[in-house]
Design an enzyme around this catalytic site. Structure first.
Site, PDB file in Angstrom:
ATOM      1  N   ASP A  79      -3.439   4.686  -1.393  1.00 36.94           N
ATOM      2  CA  ASP A  79      -3.532   5.024   0.024  1.00 36.94           C
ATOM      3  C   ASP A  79      -4.824   4.473   0.632  1.00 36.94           C
ATOM      4  O   ASP A  79      -5.875   4.465  -0.008  1.00 36.94           O
ATOM      5  CB  ASP A  79      -3.508   6.545   0.180  1.00 36.94           C
ATOM      6  CG  ASP A  79      -3.827   6.995   1.589  1.00 36.94           C
ATOM      7  OD1 ASP A  79      -3.009   6.730   2.483  1.00 36.94           O
ATOM      8  OD2 ASP A  79      -4.914   7.577   1.794  1.00 36.94           O
TER       9      ASP A  79
ATOM     10  N   GLU B 215      -1.881  -0.096   0.126  1.00 35.72           N
ATOM     11  CA  GLU B 215      -1.642   0.091   1.557  1.00 35.72           C
ATOM     12  C   GLU B 215      -2.855  -0.512   2.275  1.00 35.72           C
ATOM     13  O   GLU B 215      -3.902   0.112   2.372  1.00 35.72           O
ATOM     14  CB  GLU B 215      -1.494   1.579   1.898  1.00 35.72           C
ATOM     15  CG  GLU B 215      -1.105   1.800   3.339  1.00 35.72           C
ATOM     16  CD  GLU B 215      -1.622   3.107   3.923  1.00 35.72           C
ATOM     17  OE1 GLU B 215      -0.988   3.618   4.862  1.00 35.72           O
ATOM     18  OE2 GLU B 215      -2.663   3.609   3.471  1.00 35.72           O
TER      19      GLU B 215
END
Length: 668
Positions: free
Chosen positions: A336, A389
């Site tokens: 993330d 990401e």
């Protein structure tokens, strides 16, 4: 400094020549830190097992439990819990030879009080006062239903019988088709779903849909359910709101037996700022795990930022990576917030010059951490999957470290869903730009792999809309019956299918879909919170809509299933980049070849074209194997799949291209 040889990343990307020294420098930093780790621990694998030292463990040689904690600025630590009637001072911890805090509980003395599932905390006296905290390396955290207070829980792990020895991840890594999901909101019931319910009720759906991997969100413990799992408090604890650690292992084991990989959404980009539940100010300082002062706080996320240059933090995070892969058999990670990790400005600038990827805004320690993380994953298994990401486009993100890269296997193509949302929000159908579409879906480095997606959880959260909602909005509530005639729904269903087909066929080396979006789930995702009276109305998936034979949702689901089957069968995403065959900006026609298949799209809102000429690279005969206009997919049956199309002397196919239709042809 390493010699001045040009690394393969720069040799392959001429535009990076002005940045050659910066790329070489980041590679050298990695080598230096990795060498220091190996000198200290023997290997990065040994370095990444500090979770076996800190926390609560039973030591057979000493016949008792030992609890250790790293808290350098603390004055005193005391273990407390059910076992001692929550007496804050009866069990003081002592500094050991390493300078860590430690306490030993002999089995004979505590066998009747220090029990499986008993609750514990650590009382810490520091420069700011005295506080009851949750052990940093605790493996289970539970919330009291009455007081809502969180506490660590002693978990005497049972020996889990894994049966996934023969699971082969290598073919999945070659072409990951990912189903992004959240265990808690996966059910239709107004409740928090469990690991076992997901295993029994949702995994079979995913298997039938053809996806070969799931990406699990919100696994790491987080105090606020509505954070979607992105404000992590306890990094080694699987969220207890979904069930026990053994039940999570059962979910993973069953997925493997179905041939489905399980990728974990790992959050090492930041941590919850809570004092009571998390790591913040654990030893009384503001710089134990995080940067001190403003640099340690993310204003946009209201959370704390790790100090990746600190030895103990590196060991904490790398051990966390090893723990989940080995203890729970996860097959890899989706990291993330990688942009926020890499840059001190968190990516809030325009990257209009190559040097901006490597200037003073880069956190060099963070980049080194990511390289170490990927090196560790590869040490554990070369088949494990690592996905970033990342939105800036950092060069070399998905190149091997030895090439001068950061070592990820894939990056998420975050620009593609942004493109689709922007197009649907701001352009009439007649204004769609085929050149822009081709550029957004195909513009990526040849040697860096991408996971394409039309929408993920980001587009479905409150504050935005899913693609289905952008296309059909309130009409979905009243006109999704088979007998309902509605132009908005007809358009929405047609474009929903086309958007997915062109995205998966053109956009990357893998594909991702968010749970329920494949059948056009009609509503956003909104977790229980004060603003909605703590309702579960929107924190669930309405599978009954997809299963109801009298509703049109089945058309989208059935098309998605056939699309995934085709992509898997022909290794479309595993193939080299697409070759454009034809683009007509006026008629909104796009044709390209990939995996020896011909993809043709007519995005025009009303023009159907007869005998339209598409040049192909091989003279032969072709047949349609999938098209979005089939009646079983909610189309109008304007094409006949039994027909064969042969090229003329010029190598051109003459096709009937109905409006708002996508098709795939193969050579016969």
């Amino acid at each position: 400094m390493e010699d001045s040889k040009i690394l393969p990343l720069v040799m392959d990307e001429a535009w990076l020549e002005p940045c050659a020294s910066a790329i070489s420098a980041r590679h050298q930093r990695f080598l230096e830190v990795k060498n220091a780790i190996e000198n200290h621990s023997g290997s990065i694998l040994e370095f990444a097992r500090i979770h076996e030292y800190y926390g609560i463990h039973f030591e057979k040689m000493r016949n008792g439990w030992v609890y250790r904690e790293w808290a350098p600025a603390a004055h005193n630590l005391f273990l407390m819990g059910d076992f001692n009637g929550w007496n804050r001072y009866s069990h003081p911890m002592r500094r050991n030879h390493r300078g860590d805090w430690e306490i030993f509980l002999p089995f004979d003395e505590y066998k009747d009080s220090f029990l499986h599932q008993s609750k514990v905390k650590v009382h810490i006296e520091n420069q700011k006062g005295a506080f009851d905290r949750i052990p940093a390396y605790i493996k289970r955290v539970v919330q009291d239903e009455q007081t809502h207070d969180y506490a660590g829980q002693v978990w005497m792990e049972q020996e889990f019988e894994w049966s996934d020895r023969d699971f082969d991840l290598s073919t999945i890594k070659n072409q990951p088709l990912i189903y992004e999901c959240h265990v808690g909101m996966a059910l239709e019931k107004h409740k928090v779903g469990t690991y076992l319910e997901f295993e029994k009720e949702i995994l079979p759906r995913i298997k039938k849909a053809g996806y070969n991997a799931i990406q699990l969100m919100a696994v790491m413990e987080h105090p606020y359910y509505g954070s979607f799992g992105y404000h992590v408090s306890n990094f080694f604890a699987a969220s207890s709101r979904f069930g026990t650690p053994e039940e999570l292992k059962s979910l993973v084991n069953t997925a493997h037996k179905m041939g489905i990989a399980v990728i974990m959404d790992i959050v090492h980009s930041h941590a919850v700022k809570n004092i009571n539940e998390g790591l913040n100010e654990f030893d009384g300082s503001d710089h134990q795990y995080f940067h001190a002062g403003p640099r340690g706080y993310h204003e946009g996320w209201d959370s704390k930022l790790f100090d990746y240059g600190k030895w103990e933090v590196l060991q904490f995070l790398l051990s966390n990576i090893r723990y989940w892969l080995e203890e729970f058999h996860f097959d890899g990670y989706r990291f993330d917030g990688v942009t926020s990790i890499i840059y001190n400005h968190h990516g809030n600038i325009s990257f209009d010059n190559p040097t901006k990827y490597f200037d003073e805004g880069v956190d060099d320690d963070a980049v080194t951490y990511l390289q170490l993380a990927n090196a560790l994953i590869q040490e554990i298994s070369t088949d494990k999957i690592s996905i970033a990401e990342e939105v800036s486009g950092m060069p070399g993100l998905c190149r091997p470290i030895d090439d001068g890269g950061i070592g990820f296997d894939f990056r998420l193509a975050m620009g593609i869903p942004d493109f689709w949302i922007k197009t649907l929000k701001h352009k009439q159908d007649e204004e769609w730009d085929m050149f822009e579409l081709w550029h957004e879906l195909s513009n990526r480095p040849q040697k860096e792999k991408t996971i394409a997606y039309a929408e993920s959880h980001d587009q479905a959260l409150v504050g935005d809309k899913s693609l289905a909602f952008w296309l059909m909005d309130k009409e979905m509530y009243f006109n999704m019956g088979l007998e309902d005639e509605n132009l908005v729904i007809d358009r929405g269903i047609a474009l929903h299918k086309m958007i997915r087909l062109v995205t998966i066929g053109l956009g990357g080396e893998g594909y991702l879909n968010f749970i329920g979006n494949e059948f056009g789930h009609p509503e956003w995702v909104d977790f229980p919170r004060a603003g909605n009276d703590w309702s579960y109305q929107y924190a669930r998936r309405q599978w009954s809509l997809r299963d109801n034979p009298s509703l049109k949702y089945k058309f989208l689901a059935d098309f998605d299933e056939e699309m995934i089957k085709l992509v898997a069968g022909y290794d479309v995403c595993a193939s080299s980049h697409a070759h454009q065959l034809f683009l007509d900006p006026q008629m909104k026609i796009l044709a390209y070849e990939r995996a020896r298949l011909i993809f043709v799209f007519n995005f025009h809102p009303f023009e159907s074209l007869f005998g339209y000429e598409i040049p192909v690279r091989k003279k032969s005969s072709y047949q349609i194997i999938l098209h979005s206009d089939e009646e079983k997919f909610g189309g109008f049956s304007r094409l006949d799949k039994s027909l064969k199309y042969s090229t003329d002397d010029n190598g051109t196919l003459k096709l009937y291209l109905p409006s708002r239709v996508g098709m795939v042809l193969k050579e016969i």
